[in-house]
Design a protein around this motif. Structure first.
Motif, PDB file in Angstrom:
ATOM      1  N   LYS A 152       0.864  -1.176   0.000  1.00  0.00           N
ATOM      2  CA  LYS A 152       0.000   0.000   0.000  1.00  0.00           C
ATOM      3  C   LYS A 152       0.900   1.225   0.000  1.00  0.00           C
ATOM      4  CE  LYS A 152      -3.730   2.056   2.824  1.00  0.00           C
ATOM      5  NZ  LYS A 152      -4.567   1.863   4.012  1.00  0.00           N
ATOM      6  N   ALA A 153       0.554   2.209  -0.841  1.00  0.00           N
ATOM      7  CA  ALA A 153       1.378   3.422  -0.917  1.00  0.00           C
ATOM      8  C   ALA A 153       1.261   4.194   0.393  1.00  0.00           C
ATOM      9  CB  ALA A 153       0.916   4.284  -2.088  1.00  0.00           C
ATOM     10  N   MET A 154       2.390   4.335   1.101  1.00  0.00           N
ATOM     11  CA  MET A 154       2.388   5.025   2.396  1.00  0.00           C
ATOM     12  C   MET A 154       3.717   5.763   2.550  1.00  0.00           C
ATOM     13  SD  MET A 154       0.758   2.098   4.886  1.00  0.00           S
ATOM     14  CE  MET A 154       1.969   0.851   4.519  1.00  0.00           C
ATOM     15  N   TYR A 155       3.824   6.560   3.586  1.00  0.00           N
ATOM     16  CA  TYR A 155       5.104   7.187   3.906  1.00  0.00           C
ATOM     17  C   TYR A 155       5.735   6.395   5.039  1.00  0.00           C
ATOM     18  CZ  TYR A 155       4.434  11.198   0.915  1.00  0.00           C
ATOM     19  OH  TYR A 155       4.290  12.011  -0.168  1.00  0.00           O
ATOM     20  N   ALA A 156       6.391   5.309   4.688  1.00  0.00           N
ATOM     21  CA  ALA A 156       6.909   4.418   5.713  1.00  0.00           C
ATOM     22  C   ALA A 156       8.390   4.148   5.511  1.00  0.00           C
ATOM     23  CB  ALA A 156       6.127   3.114   5.700  1.00  0.00           C
ATOM     24  N   ASP A 157       9.066   5.054   4.804  1.00  0.00           N
ATOM     25  CA  ASP A 157      10.500   4.895   4.615  1.00  0.00           C
ATOM     26  C   ASP A 157      11.218   5.477   5.834  1.00  0.00           C
ATOM     27  OD1 ASP A 157      13.148   5.078   3.975  1.00  0.00           O
ATOM     28  OD2 ASP A 157      12.822   5.810   1.931  1.00  0.00           O
ATOM     29  N   PRO A 158      11.874   4.607   6.630  1.00  0.00           N
ATOM     30  CA  PRO A 158      12.463   5.097   7.886  1.00  0.00           C
ATOM     31  C   PRO A 158      13.544   6.151   7.670  1.00  0.00           C
ATOM     32  CG  PRO A 158      13.110   2.820   7.446  1.00  0.00           C
ATOM     33  CD  PRO A 158      12.066   3.173   6.434  1.00  0.00           C
ATOM     34  N   THR A 159      14.073   6.269   6.451  1.00  0.00           N
ATOM     35  CA  THR A 159      15.122   7.270   6.222  1.00  0.00           C
ATOM     36  C   THR A 159      14.543   8.631   5.857  1.00  0.00           C
ATOM     37  OG1 THR A 159      15.303   6.788   3.872  1.00  0.00           O
ATOM     38  CG2 THR A 159      16.671   5.470   5.361  1.00  0.00           C
ATOM     39  N   LEU A 187      11.821  10.407   7.438  1.00  0.00           N
ATOM     40  CA  LEU A 187      10.780  10.765   8.390  1.00  0.00           C
ATOM     41  C   LEU A 187      11.035  12.126   9.026  1.00  0.00           C
ATOM     42  CD1 LEU A 187      10.285   7.286  10.087  1.00  0.00           C
ATOM     43  CD2 LEU A 187       9.018   8.286   8.182  1.00  0.00           C
ATOM     44  N   GLU A 188      11.974  12.859   8.446  1.00  0.00           N
ATOM     45  CA  GLU A 188      12.333  14.135   9.054  1.00  0.00           C
ATOM     46  C   GLU A 188      11.150  15.112   9.133  1.00  0.00           C
ATOM     47  OE1 GLU A 188      13.879  18.269   8.799  1.00  0.00           O
ATOM     48  OE2 GLU A 188      13.524  17.118   6.978  1.00  0.00           O
ATOM     49  N   ASP A 197       8.949  14.368  12.208  1.00  0.00           N
ATOM     50  CA  ASP A 197       9.651  14.140  13.476  1.00  0.00           C
ATOM     51  C   ASP A 197       9.836  12.663  13.769  1.00  0.00           C
ATOM     52  OD1 ASP A 197       9.668  16.879  13.843  1.00  0.00           O
ATOM     53  OD2 ASP A 197       7.709  16.841  14.843  1.00  0.00           O
ATOM     54  N   GLY A 198      10.228  11.919  12.772  1.00  0.00           N
ATOM     55  CA  GLY A 198      10.551  10.517  12.982  1.00  0.00           C
ATOM     56  C   GLY A 198       9.354   9.589  13.041  1.00  0.00           C
ATOM     57  N   ARG A 199       8.154  10.112  12.779  1.00  0.00           N
ATOM     58  CA  ARG A 199       6.982   9.247  12.847  1.00  0.00           C
ATOM     59  C   ARG A 199       6.503   8.853  11.450  1.00  0.00           C
ATOM     60  NH1 ARG A 199       3.438  12.945  16.586  1.00  0.00           N
ATOM     61  NH2 ARG A 199       4.599  14.488  15.404  1.00  0.00           N
ATOM     62  N   TYR A 200       5.893   7.674  11.387  1.00  0.00           N
ATOM     63  CA  TYR A 200       5.447   7.136  10.110  1.00  0.00           C
ATOM     64  C   TYR A 200       4.062   7.656   9.754  1.00  0.00           C
ATOM     65  CZ  TYR A 200       9.152   3.669  10.746  1.00  0.00           C
ATOM     66  OH  TYR A 200      10.348   3.055  10.928  1.00  0.00           O
ATOM     67  N   ARG A 201       3.771   7.646   8.457  1.00  0.00           N
ATOM     68  CA  ARG A 201       2.376   7.775   8.041  1.00  0.00           C
ATOM     69  C   ARG A 201       2.034   6.470   7.344  1.00  0.00           C
ATOM     70  NH1 ARG A 201       1.132  12.045   4.361  1.00  0.00           N
ATOM     71  NH2 ARG A 201       3.317  12.420   3.911  1.00  0.00           N
ATOM     72  N   ASP A 215       0.595  20.894   3.408  1.00  0.00           N
ATOM     73  CA  ASP A 215       1.651  21.269   4.339  1.00  0.00           C
ATOM     74  C   ASP A 215       2.824  20.278   4.257  1.00  0.00           C
ATOM     75  OD1 ASP A 215       2.918  22.749   6.209  1.00  0.00           O
ATOM     76  OD2 ASP A 215       1.511  22.375   7.841  1.00  0.00           O
ATOM     77  N   VAL A 216       3.964  20.710   4.771  1.00  0.00           N
ATOM     78  CA  VAL A 216       5.202  19.937   4.612  1.00  0.00           C
ATOM     79  C   VAL A 216       5.089  18.476   5.079  1.00  0.00           C
ATOM     80  CG1 VAL A 216       7.641  19.800   5.262  1.00  0.00           C
ATOM     81  CG2 VAL A 216       6.614  22.005   4.709  1.00  0.00           C
ATOM     82  N   PRO A 217       4.502  18.193   6.259  1.00  0.00           N
ATOM     83  CA  PRO A 217       4.472  16.784   6.677  1.00  0.00           C
ATOM     84  C   PRO A 217       3.736  15.889   5.680  1.00  0.00           C
ATOM     85  CG  PRO A 217       3.863  18.215   8.498  1.00  0.00           C
ATOM     86  CD  PRO A 217       3.921  19.075   7.281  1.00  0.00           C
TER      87      PRO A 217
END
Lengths: 416, 605
Positions: free
Chosen positions: A376-383, A385-386, A389-393, B171-173
């Motif tokens: 599933k397309a997500m923002y889960a690349d641990p590199t 996450l800036e 603040d280091g958290r996943y989507r 927004d950026v996030p």
């Protein structure tokens, strides 16, 4: 030479515009055909209402479309007739009249009257759809990239049995059939829109605001929906269903949701799965009543891991038919067909049976546990996450072994 | 351009007007001489001629039309079948965002600007626009803004929040690449172009009409373009404010749309649609004007209810501001807030059918005016039919798809929810994709027609359509100064009334041709104005425009680029303010002896 050329060009342009008009007439006729019928089995067909709110919308739509269709046919017929009647046949230059006042005024008043005529049923429909005073149950709906959470606050008035403790579930919203339910919706991150075409129109769920929406299904059954406001990467995968049960069935469902946690029997694969779950999943996914080795209840803290702050509650995962934001079915194709095609009388039983090993969609569930970001397309690349603040989507890759996946599935199969 | 002097002793029957001493250029002030090239790339880069600027607007707009069309093709390929894999979710989101942005801001609006630039001065009998250098500025700003916006494709990815860019998804996030920054800054830049152009054209229409042309004798295209410019004048500032807030939100940690800081994300929607709804009229009104210009010519009658159409157009300019909230039906704004179903395919259909077809009508109608040759009619028919069929095949099925419950902006659709009947999503998605490619072939035929077939066409007659309005009262293409003699206007459809006379008696009408347009144009030439002053080209508009994207890159990447860009802008402003009023006399060839050629020619420097 010049004159000849001029005439040819003028003729050709006139004939072009004739054909343009006839093409439009054909298009209008096509729209009429479209309105006359409706598709079979389209899960989100807006012309197949199955609840009174959607029926109101459907009635208004058909009325407005019919009026527009009649106006369209008349308009394009007149244009077509005019173009044909006054086509260039070498006649002398017509009178250079600049209009006719009576016609101009008439053609302004007529559409205004039609619009006023349409406005009356429109306003009636809108106010009926916005009524909140006659609803008997309340469900809080929260959108998050890319799934829906449904929580049922404590409410004595929702059916005779009431709801005595909060229930939190996701993906499928269970309601009693033939009962007016009030949705109070919001979002944890971006704007989503809650849309069950067969039951009601869309309603945007906006962070920081609570929007309400009526829900009512005439009969027990499953009603498909889809997030209708673009909400980022997996917008297309953000699905949801409303499941309507008979009053008795709904009471059974509520009682089941509130049953105390039963740990797996010691020594079973599921018991190993419980430990795997605690080690890998429970930081985000709550299972109500699960205890750690000291006997302390585990409270998940998804807000520390997931940017918008929540992850689906898995206490009764196997009472649902879908997972991962309703992107996939938890049940196999054959079982799915049985549930979705069930008659209102047999639906309760099929749905309340939940997921059993024999009809579990194990392929999809295993693939998800193996590597969810690939599914599933997500923002889960641990590199990367800036920005958050280091958290996943979404759900990250957990590097589970096949054994661990076996254990987890055994454990999850008991969550019902 | 040049100051065109003619000997006073021409065969004119009118006594030349006694004039004050003509303004002659001097080199006594000004840092740089004005450019005078009439050929080569410099004649385009530094031009202030509204016709050249109009052509450049058109060429660039057509280029972006191709870009937007290719994006549309990829989108439809992705959706042709279930679970499409042509594009990733990420690329798909970028694609539909940029497709809409490109088509609205980089194709339809500049294409309308092309027509307005070229034809407003001609239709009102003027020699140029009110502020020629600003006209050049608005074109270059638009071009550089459009290029800037599209460089995002190569710099980490384009904007992915949809052309409406709803907060807080912008927004950026939620959109961590620089795509949305490029979008917000690029549209601010193209907004400057629109705003400058609007001020210019409004002033032109209000102040530079030929003697006798009252507002109610203006050609209908000019009227509609004028209303469009008024809408732009008030709409662009609203979106600029919104974009400015978004820029600060993303680049400087402002909290205009941060819910956790107490903001309401609906603020963005209000700002966007207060711009966005007038924008719909900005998009369609010029095309309505073109259609209303073309139909009377081929009907040989004045526009039915001209006054009424004018007032309706003007009314749109006011009423268009009151209805933005209908774009927010489902946003929860109180009682009037229920969306019945997805209206977007319909909206795109209106844009395409209303705007694009009208613009193409304008192409075929005015092509001989601009380039001296008509486009091939047989190629044109193929072009027309493929576009009409392609358009209906593309957008017609989208109505079905929407009513069958497939929302907009989904990068994939699934067989599970497609249905099986006649209206199943699978078939109609495929039909829409096929339609898109029919449309693309149709548009390709236009380019073939315009670029290659056009070369073989014979020179068009001066009046190929028996036209009615003032832009035809000059050569094809018009001379740099448009009209040899400033026309005096007596009637709406002035050119028709110069050509034909009503000899009927009482209620009967009979129109006799008194003169052809060729004769009328010759007559104008014979009675040319003795002194024609045209604005000289300038280096500064293109330089000033170039500074803006540099500043924008600076906002995204590094502050010193902002300083550099701002320095370029400021330097250009000074150059602009201080350059001489005209090219120097010595830059021009002297008038030819013997009076054969009576105008000062531009030296080929």
């Amino acid at each position: 030479m010049r004159d000849a050329m001029t005439t040819t060009s003028v003729e050709s342009v006139n004939s072009l515009s004739t054909r343009l008009r006839s093409a439009k007439v054909a298009a209008v006729a096509g729209l009429g055909v479209l309105l006359a019928g409706c598709a079979q089995n389209a899960a989100q067909d807006t012309f197949a209402p199955e609840g009174e709110n959607a029926e109101r919308i459907d009635g208004l739509t058909r009325l407005v479309f019919s009026i527009a269709g009649v106006v369209g046919v008349i308009t394009f017929s007149l244009i077509g007739w005019t173009v044909w009647r006054y086509r260039d046949r070498g006649q002398p230059i017509p009178e250079q009249s600049e209009g006719r006042k009576s016609l101009e005024i008439g053609l302004t008043i007529l559409p205004a009257l039609i619009l006023v005529g349409v406005a009356v049923p429109t306003v009636q429909t809108l106010s009926a759809l916005n009524k909140t005073s006659d609803t008997e149950c309340v469900v809080n709906v929260t959108g998050q990239q890319w799934w829906w959470e449904f929580d049922y606050p404590v409410q004595p008035g929702c059916l005779p049995g009431g709801i005595t403790e909060p229930i939190v579930t996701s993906g499928q919203m269970v309601i009693p059939a033939d009962t007016n339910v009030l949705i109070r919706g919001t979002s944890r991150d971006v704007i989503h829109s809650f849309w069950i075409p067969k039951l009601n129109g869309k309603r945007d769920m906006v962070p920081g605001r609570v929007h309400t929406l009526r829900m009512q299904a005439n009969q027990p059954g499953i009603y498909a929906g889809q997030c209708a406001e673009f909400c980022g990467l997996s917008h297309a995968n953000m699905r949801m269903e409303v499941v309507a049960l008979s009053d008795a069935g709904f009471q059974t469902w509520v009682d089941n949701q509130l049953e105390a946690y039963t740990p797996p029997e010691e020594g079973t694969l599921a018991a190993e799965g419980e430990q795997t779950f605690i080690a890998n999943c429970s930081r985000c996914h709550q299972v109500n009543g699960i205890l750690d080795t000291n006997g302390t209840p585990i409270v998940s803290r998804p807000d520390t891991q997931v940017y918008p702050g929540a992850a689906p509650n898995l206490t009764n995962l196997m009472t649902r038919n879908t997972f991962a934001g309703a992107m996939w079915d938890l049940i196999d194709d054959q079982r799915r067909e049985e549930v979705w095609e069930a008659s209102p009388e047999e639906f309760d039983e099929l749905y309340l049976a939940g997921v059993e090993d024999e009809w579990l969609n194990a392929v999809r569930l295993r693939a998800w546990l193996r590597n969810s970001p690939a599914e599933k397309a997500m923002y889960a690349d641990p590199t990367q996450l800036e920005p958050t603040d280091g958290r996943y989507r979404g759900m990250p890759y957990l590097a589970l072994s096949e054994d661990q996946i076996d254990q987890l599935i055994a454990y999850l199969l008991e969550r019902k | 351009m040049a100051i065109i002097e003619r000997p006073a002793d021409t065969t004119t029957t009118v006594a030349p007007v006694e004039e004050a001493a003509p303004v002659t250029a001097t080199s006594s002030y000004g840092y740089l001489r004005r450019p005078v090239e009439s050929t080569g790339w410099r004649s385009w880069a530094f031009t202030v001629d509204h016709k050249k600027i109009g052509i450049m607007y058109g060429v660039v707009a057509m280029f972006f039309f191709i870009v937007g069309g290719l994006e549309a093709g990829l989108i439809r390929l992705q959706l042709a079948g279930p679970e499409g894999t042509v594009l990733s979710a990420d690329k798909y989101n970028q694609m539909f965002t940029m497709h809409a942005t490109t088509m609205v801001f980089l194709f339809v609006m500049p294409m309308a600007a092309a027509f307005a630039n070229y034809f407003i001065p001609l239709q009102i009998g003027a020699r140029d626009v009110a502020f020629p250098r600003m006209n050049a500025l608005s074109f270059w700003v638009f071009l550089f803004g459009g290029i800037f916006l599209n460089t995002s494709w190569f710099l980490g990815g384009a904007a992915d929040g949809g052309w409406f860019m709803y907060a807080p998804n912008s927004d950026v996030p939620f959109s961590p690449t620089n795509g949305v920054d490029f979008w917000a800054l690029g549209l601010q830049i193209t907004g400057i172009a629109s705003l400058v152009g609007a001020i210019n054209l409004i002033t032109t229409v209000l102040n530079m009409r030929a003697p006798g042309m009252s507002l109610m004798k203006m050609p209908i295209f000019t009227w509609m373009a004028f209303v469009t410019q008024m809408l732009l004048l008030f709409a662009i500032p609203v979106i600029t404010v919104a974009l400015f807030l978004l820029m600060f939100q993303r680049s400087y940690d402002a909290t205009f749309f941060s819910v956790e800081a107490g903001a309401d994300p609906l603020l963005w929607q209000h700002l966007f649609w207060i711009f966005g709804h007038p924008e719909v009229y900005i998009i369609v009104l010029p095309s309505f004007g073109i259609v209303s210009e073309v139909l009377p010519v081929f009907s040989k009658k004045p526009l039915f209810g001209y006054t009424f159409v004018v007032f309706s157009g003007a009314a749109i300019g006011f009423v268009g501001w009151g209805v933005w909230a209908h774009h927010m039906f489902a946003s929860g704004l109180g009682p009037v807030s229920v969306a019945v179903f997805s209206v977007a395919p319909l909206a795109i259909d209106v844009i395409f059918g209303g705007a694009v077809l009208g613009l193409f009508a304008g192409m075929y109608y005015w092509w001989p005016k601009v380039f001296g040759k008509t486009l091939s009619e047989s190629w044109g028919k193929w072009n027309f039919w493929l576009m009409i069929i392609g358009m209906n095949l593309t957008f017609g099925p989208m109505h079905i798809i929407g009513l069958q419950g497939q929302p907009r902006r989904m990068y994939q659709w699934t067989e599970n929810r497609a249905g099986e009947g006649f209206f199943n999503l699978g078939m109609w998605n495929l039909v829409a994709t096929i339609g898109t490619f029919v449309l693309i072939v149709g548009v390709a035929l236009f380019f073939i027609n315009a670029i290659w077939i056009h070369r073989r066409q014979p020179v068009a007659p001066l009046d190929p359509w028996d036209a009615r309005t003032l832009e035809w009262l000059t050569t094809n293409p018009p001379k740099p100064h448009n009209f040899d003699r400033t026309p005096t206007v007596h009637a709406l459809d002035e050119v028709f009334h110069r050509k034909y006379e009503d000899v009927g008696e009482g209620d009967s009408h009979e129109y006799v041709q008194r003169s052809t347009l060729d004769e009328l144009v010759l007559e104008e030439e014979a009675q040319a104005d003795a002194h024609i002053h045209l604005p000289a080209p300038s280096y500064w508009p293109i330089v000033l425009a170039f500074g803006l994207p540099i500043m924008a890159y600076g906002v995204i990447y590094t502050t010193w680029l902002i300083v550099l860009g701002a320095a370029i802008v400021v330097a250009a402003l000074f150059g602009w303010a201080l350059e001489p009023a005209d090219a120097e006399d010595a830059d021009f060839d002297p008038p030819a002896a013997g009076g054969e050629s009576t105008s000062k020619e531009l030296a080929n420097v």
